[in-house]
Scaffold this motif. Structure first.
Motif, short mmCIF file in Angstrom:
data_model
loop_
_atom_site.label_atom_id
_atom_site.label_comp_id
_atom_site.label_asym_id
_atom_site.label_seq_id
_atom_site.Cartn_x
_atom_site.Cartn_y
_atom_site.Cartn_z
N VAL A 97 -15.08 -43.58 9.76
CA VAL A 97 -14.82 -45.02 9.85
C VAL A 97 -15.19 -45.63 8.51
O VAL A 97 -16.24 -45.33 7.96
CB VAL A 97 -15.68 -45.66 10.96
N SER A 98 -14.31 -46.45 7.98
CA SER A 98 -14.60 -47.10 6.71
C SER A 98 -15.61 -48.23 6.93
O SER A 98 -15.34 -49.16 7.67
CB SER A 98 -13.34 -47.69 6.09
N PRO A 99 -16.79 -48.16 6.28
CA PRO A 99 -17.79 -49.21 6.50
C PRO A 99 -17.39 -50.55 5.90
O PRO A 99 -17.80 -51.59 6.39
CB PRO A 99 -19.04 -48.64 5.82
N THR A 100 -16.56 -50.56 4.85
CA THR A 100 -16.20 -51.85 4.24
C THR A 100 -14.81 -52.32 4.64
O THR A 100 -14.41 -53.41 4.28
CB THR A 100 -16.29 -51.79 2.70
N HIS A 101 -14.07 -51.51 5.36
CA HIS A 101 -12.77 -51.97 5.85
C HIS A 101 -12.75 -52.01 7.39
O HIS A 101 -11.93 -52.69 7.97
CB HIS A 101 -11.65 -51.07 5.34
N GLY A 102 -13.65 -51.22 8.01
CA GLY A 102 -13.79 -51.29 9.46
C GLY A 102 -12.83 -50.40 10.23
O GLY A 102 -13.01 -50.18 11.42
N ASN A 103 -11.81 -49.87 9.57
CA ASN A 103 -10.81 -49.08 10.27
C ASN A 103 -11.17 -47.59 10.29
O ASN A 103 -11.97 -47.12 9.50
CB ASN A 103 -9.45 -49.27 9.59
N ASP A 104 -10.53 -46.87 11.23
CA ASP A 104 -10.66 -45.41 11.24
C ASP A 104 -9.99 -44.83 10.01
O ASP A 104 -8.92 -45.29 9.61
CB ASP A 104 -9.95 -44.83 12.48
N VAL A 105 -10.65 -43.86 9.40
CA VAL A 105 -10.02 -43.17 8.29
C VAL A 105 -10.15 -41.67 8.51
O VAL A 105 -11.05 -41.21 9.22
CB VAL A 105 -10.65 -43.52 6.92
N GLU A 106 -9.24 -40.94 7.92
CA GLU A 106 -9.32 -39.49 7.95
C GLU A 106 -9.70 -39.05 6.54
O GLU A 106 -9.24 -39.62 5.56
CB GLU A 106 -7.97 -38.91 8.34
N LEU A 107 -10.60 -38.10 6.44
CA LEU A 107 -10.94 -37.52 5.14
C LEU A 107 -10.34 -36.12 5.08
O LEU A 107 -10.49 -35.33 6.02
CB LEU A 107 -12.46 -37.46 4.95
N ILE A 108 -9.66 -35.85 3.99
CA ILE A 108 -8.84 -34.64 3.88
C ILE A 108 -9.18 -33.92 2.58
O ILE A 108 -9.21 -34.53 1.51
CB ILE A 108 -7.33 -35.01 3.87
N VAL A 109 -9.48 -32.62 2.68
CA VAL A 109 -9.75 -31.81 1.49
C VAL A 109 -8.92 -30.54 1.56
O VAL A 109 -8.89 -29.85 2.60
CB VAL A 109 -11.24 -31.43 1.37
N SER A 110 -8.28 -30.22 0.47
CA SER A 110 -7.51 -28.98 0.41
C SER A 110 -8.45 -27.78 0.47
O SER A 110 -9.52 -27.77 -0.16
CB SER A 110 -6.71 -28.93 -0.89
N SER A 111 -8.03 -26.76 1.20
CA SER A 111 -8.84 -25.54 1.28
C SER A 111 -8.89 -24.80 -0.06
O SER A 111 -9.66 -23.86 -0.22
CB SER A 111 -8.29 -24.62 2.37
N GLU A 112 -8.09 -25.24 -1.02
CA GLU A 112 -8.16 -24.64 -2.36
C GLU A 112 -9.48 -24.94 -3.05
O GLU A 112 -9.90 -24.20 -3.94
CB GLU A 112 -7.04 -25.19 -3.24
N TYR A 113 -10.11 -26.07 -2.68
CA TYR A 113 -11.25 -26.55 -3.49
C TYR A 113 -12.56 -26.63 -2.71
O TYR A 113 -13.53 -27.22 -3.16
CB TYR A 113 -10.91 -27.92 -4.11
N LEU A 139 -16.52 -31.29 6.84
CA LEU A 139 -15.54 -30.65 5.96
C LEU A 139 -16.14 -29.42 5.29
O LEU A 139 -15.49 -28.38 5.17
CB LEU A 139 -15.04 -31.64 4.91
N VAL A 140 -17.39 -29.54 4.87
CA VAL A 140 -18.07 -28.38 4.27
C VAL A 140 -18.16 -27.26 5.29
O VAL A 140 -17.88 -26.08 4.98
CB VAL A 140 -19.48 -28.78 3.76
N ARG A 141 -18.53 -27.59 6.53
CA ARG A 141 -18.65 -26.56 7.57
C ARG A 141 -17.33 -25.88 7.86
O ARG A 141 -17.26 -24.66 8.04
CB ARG A 141 -19.20 -27.18 8.85
N HIS A 142 -16.25 -26.69 7.92
CA HIS A 142 -14.92 -26.10 8.16
C HIS A 142 -14.60 -25.01 7.13
O HIS A 142 -13.96 -24.01 7.42
CB HIS A 142 -13.82 -27.16 8.08
N SER A 143 -15.05 -25.25 5.91
CA SER A 143 -14.70 -24.34 4.81
C SER A 143 -15.57 -23.10 4.80
O SER A 143 -15.25 -22.12 4.12
CB SER A 143 -14.86 -25.07 3.47
N GLY A 144 -16.69 -23.15 5.50
CA GLY A 144 -17.64 -22.05 5.45
C GLY A 144 -18.58 -22.11 4.25
O GLY A 144 -19.43 -21.24 4.07
N ALA A 145 -18.44 -23.14 3.42
CA ALA A 145 -19.33 -23.30 2.26
C ALA A 145 -20.74 -23.66 2.72
O ALA A 145 -20.96 -24.03 3.89
CB ALA A 145 -18.79 -24.39 1.34
N THR A 146 -21.68 -23.55 1.81
CA THR A 146 -23.08 -23.88 2.10
C THR A 146 -23.40 -25.26 1.55
O THR A 146 -23.20 -25.53 0.37
CB THR A 146 -24.01 -22.85 1.41
N LEU A 147 -23.89 -26.14 2.41
CA LEU A 147 -24.36 -27.45 1.96
C LEU A 147 -25.76 -27.29 1.38
O LEU A 147 -26.63 -26.71 2.02
CB LEU A 147 -24.39 -28.43 3.14
#
Lengths: 194, 194
Positions: A97-113, A139-147
């Motif tokens: 959710v965008s805190p300054t716009h109030g609307n639902d947002v989707e965050l998208i990251v390519s699996s390349e990066y 998103l980090v978890r989806h990728s299997g990367a370590t936070l």
């Protein structure tokens, strides 16, 4: 981070309901020298984590993340809110959710990066409710990367997001923390005069 | 700018219809050290214009504009595509078209950060059709500020936007210019080997 706290005291405005306007130096106009100092401070706090990439979200996370990346010699990936035509198929996606716009947002990251061998520092402008940060964590978890760490330029302690991040068992760093607001006055969790 | 041209040759991909993917170092993942060099090159080209602010558009213009701002010691203003709740009333607005999403977008700048006494450098990631750049130029005009230069990281000469900017009578600088594409091959307007 005294220079940042001083700037918030001087130019930040509480618009009511805990909403903080920092548009004159961070979220619409960017003070490039202050942003350089912000990057240096993140680098100082996160230098020994052997991170491989910084992850942030467009739009306002980009400047602090890139500044930190410059200081730490790390690439920066910014999650996009819309999938551009240049993005590879089947990216990682998370709702927020965008805190300054109030609307639902989707965050998208390519699996390349975001890859399983990555060690990721998440950096964003604000730590408030932490909804954006949680979407980035997923998103980090989806990728299997370590936070390995989460960093925010400004924490709104009164929004309570930090407690929801403690289970991650990684350092959660905010460069400035605002404990609460009393009318027009911002109360920091450290003395303003150092 | 040889380091940038080499990187485009190595990692840029022509997706057809003149669309160039530079997501691995510029528009999704950002190579922070390359971005620093991009800022230095803009600073070198624009150092004697007595500029007071850099104007760009979210999202992909932010990193090169902030990097240039760091090198030139100038604040950076990024036009927003949606008006956040923190923005003052009656901002300057201009319509444009997103080249990588295809939809109409509005670019919005608060009148707090574009003033009649400003000397503005516009910086964006691409100079292609120049529609985004023209919208930024119009925002500068609304404010009464003086435009002193336009900079783009990559010019797609084949998209023809430059000719529409010549009437502005300001320097139009692209750090790398791609003359045309032939299948998968990008033809630069300078020899690739220097």
């Amino acid at each position: 981070m005294k220079v940042l706290r001083d700037r918030i005291i001087k130019e930040g405005a509480h618009l009511g309901n805990g909403i903080l306007k920092v548009d004159s130096f961070m979220n619409h106009q960017i003070d490039s020298q202050l942003m350089r100092e912000i990057g240096k401070e993140f680098a100082r706090r996160f230098s020994d984590l052997a991170a491989t990439r910084i992850l942030t979200a467009e739009t306002s996370g980009i400047a602090p993340a890139v500044s930190a990346g410059m200081e730490m010699n790390l690439p920066v990936v910014f999650a996009r809110k819309h999938q551009p035509i240049t993005m590879a198929a089947d990216p990682f996606r998370e709702k927020s959710v965008s805190p300054t716009h109030g609307n639902d947002v989707e965050l998208i990251v390519s699996s390349e990066y975001l890859t399983i061998s990555d060690r990721i520092i998440i950096i964003d402008d604000f730590l408030a409710t932490a909804r954006t940060l949680h979407a980035l964590v997923k998103l980090v978890r989806h990728s299997g990367a370590t936070l390995v760490a989460v960093g925010a330029v400004i924490e709104k302690v009164y929004a309570g997001g930090r407690s929801s991040l403690l289970d991650l068992n990684v350092p959660i760093e905010a460069l400035v923390s605002i404990e609460r607001v009393e009318g027009d006055k911002l109360i920091f969790n450290e003395p303003a005069a150092v």
